[in-house]
Scaffold this active site. Structure first.
Site, PDB file in Angstrom:
ATOM      1  CB  CYS A   1      -1.821  18.671 -25.550  1.00  0.00           C
ATOM      2  SG  CYS A   1      -1.654  20.374 -24.970  1.00  0.00           S
TER       3      CYS A   1
ATOM      4  CB  CYS B   1      -4.403  23.453 -24.001  1.00  0.00           C
ATOM      5  SG  CYS B   1      -2.919  23.770 -24.952  1.00  0.00           S
ATOM      6  CB  SER B   2      -6.950  19.699 -26.155  1.00  0.00           C
ATOM      7  OG  SER B   2      -7.491  19.457 -24.873  1.00  0.00           O
ATOM      8  CB  CYS B   3      -1.476  21.088 -28.614  1.00  0.00           C
ATOM      9  SG  CYS B   3      -1.400  22.717 -27.843  1.00  0.00           S
TER      10      CYS B   3
END
Lengths: 223, 199
Positions: free
Chosen positions: B104, B107-109
């Protein structure tokens, strides 16, 4: 916005960290609470769950608040930003309390009158159904719009203006660009669009493809 | 407690966490029990073991594998896994000639119901920035060297769609049962930065 969070393809970050299979979920004690507090702060500030608004808070943090406090620190800072923006907390309230916790004698700002957004999600989560058919088909060549918007978007800079091919039509989801600003759900189909590395990074790029999941309004036909 | 008296140094993030917790609980804006439940869920009950059970089932049950690749969310729910950050999960299969790897960049999905919260390398700017630009180099730095004839497909999780990699079943594991396969299957393999190794 073209913010710090939009990192795809940027350079200067150094080597990646090799995975550690034994890594704990929360490396430090405070991270447990920071994680839960960020989720709950976001709900309190929005009057409901709005992940898009939370992500927009994260991307508006300054460099230090985004990077230096790490992932869970970033979450905490994002939660605090939302609470102060909607006047649940006064600016400086967290810092003042933290200073008092470490033994200083600091006057804490008075509690303000909350100013919550008008927010009424039509359902839980972000999946929605739409009455229209998808505008683009599997295998169709499409281009990511070359636009820069002042607010939240999930259209990353590294694909803007570039062409790719629709691989999968995903179900319709709430549009983050408006939902993050409490301006409506505007659900749209999402398309997994496959880009060739040379289209994005030039003729000398490593050969590979990358799929980017894009809301319908991010795309245009190449014809 | 030592009195520092008006230090210029900003309070640590740990102290600010405690401060925010106090400010919200003393006004009754959050319930400490709800907070504890969130922590417990992601520290103890939701983690990559869930994903490993999905993969082991797919390796041993061809019908399940077909359902998983056709509708990941529904097949994963059959094993009891669903929840936030897993509303719509797409499962892609790695083969000897095709390698999927998930990121991601914004962000850090990450697919929480099957993998839990993301590991630190996944949240690291170096991974987020570089894997969509030079994935072969990044994977090699992480210990996975792919032959030149292996096609790489990077999956950037820029929407609410979540991606799970179905890794290749290693040769030499044909005699193992589903339960024996589970502990072999790593988080890293289900994101696509490692292969599953035979025991």
């Amino acid at each position: 916005m073209d913010g710090i969070a939009d990192m795809g393809g940027t350079q200067g970050w150094g080597r990646v960290h090799p995975p550690d299979r034994e890594e704990r979920v929360f490396a430090e004690d405070w991270q447990r609470k920071a994680f839960a507090l960020a989720i709950l702060s976001s709900r309190v500030a929005c009057g409901g769950v709005n992940t898009d608004a939370f992500r927009h808070a994260l991307e508006r943090l300054d460099r230090a608040a985004y990077l230096d406090d790490g992932y869970f620190g970033r979450w905490l800072n994002g939660g605090e930003l939302m609470l102060t923006e909607h006047s649940v907390l006064a600016p400086g309230a967290v810092e003042a309390r933290a200073r008092n916790l470490r033994g200083e004698d600091v006057e804490e700002p008075p509690v303000p009158e909350p100013d919550l957004p008008r927010y009424a999600p039509t359902a839980e989560g972000s999946l929605r159904s739409v009455a229209t058919s998808p505008a683009f088909g599997v295998g169709e060549r499409v281009r990511a719009r070359n636009t820069s918007v002042p607010g939240h978007t999930r259209l990353p800079r590294y694909v803007r203006g570039h062409s790719g091919v629709v691989e999968i039509i995903q179900p319709a989801h709430v549009l983050p660009d408006t939902n993050a600003h409490f301006m409506g759900e505007n659900p749209q189909y999402v398309y997994s669009v496959r880009f060739d590395s040379r289209e994005l990074w030039g003729a000398d790029a490593e050969p590979f493809t990358v799929t980017v999941d894009m809301y319908e309004s991010y795309l245009e036909t190449t014809a | 407690m030592t009195t520092t008296g008006g230090s210029d140094e900003s309070p640590s993030v740990a102290l600010r966490t405690e401060a925010l917790e106090q400010l919200l609980t003393e006004r009754g804006l959050i319930d400490p029990n709800v907070m504890d439940a969130i922590i417990t869920r992601y520290e103890t009950s939701v983690g990559p073991l869930n994903g490993a059970e999905v993969v082991a089932r797919a390796w041993t049950d061809p019908d399940y594998r077909r359902r998983l690749l056709a509708d990941g969310t529904a097949a994963i729910k059959e094993l009891g896994f669903s929840g936030p950050q897993g509303e719509h999960i797409v499962v892609v299969e790695n083969t000897p000639t095709l390698h999927n790897v998930v990121v991601c960049t914004l962000c850090s999905c990450y697919p929480w119901p099957v993998l839990g919260l993301p590991p630190s390398w996944y949240k690291d700017p170096a991974y987020r920035a570089r894997v969509v630009r030079e994935p072969r180099t990044v994977l090699a730095e992480m210990g996975l060297t792919l032959d030149d004839d292996v096609q790489i497909v990077v999956r950037d999780s820029t929407s609410e769609v979540r991606w799970l990699v179905l890794p290749e079943r290693p040769s030499g594991t044909e005699h193992l049962t589903e339960a024996e396969l589970v502990p072999l299957i790593t988080r890293d393999a289900m994101v696509g930065v490692a292969r599953v190794a035979a025991p």
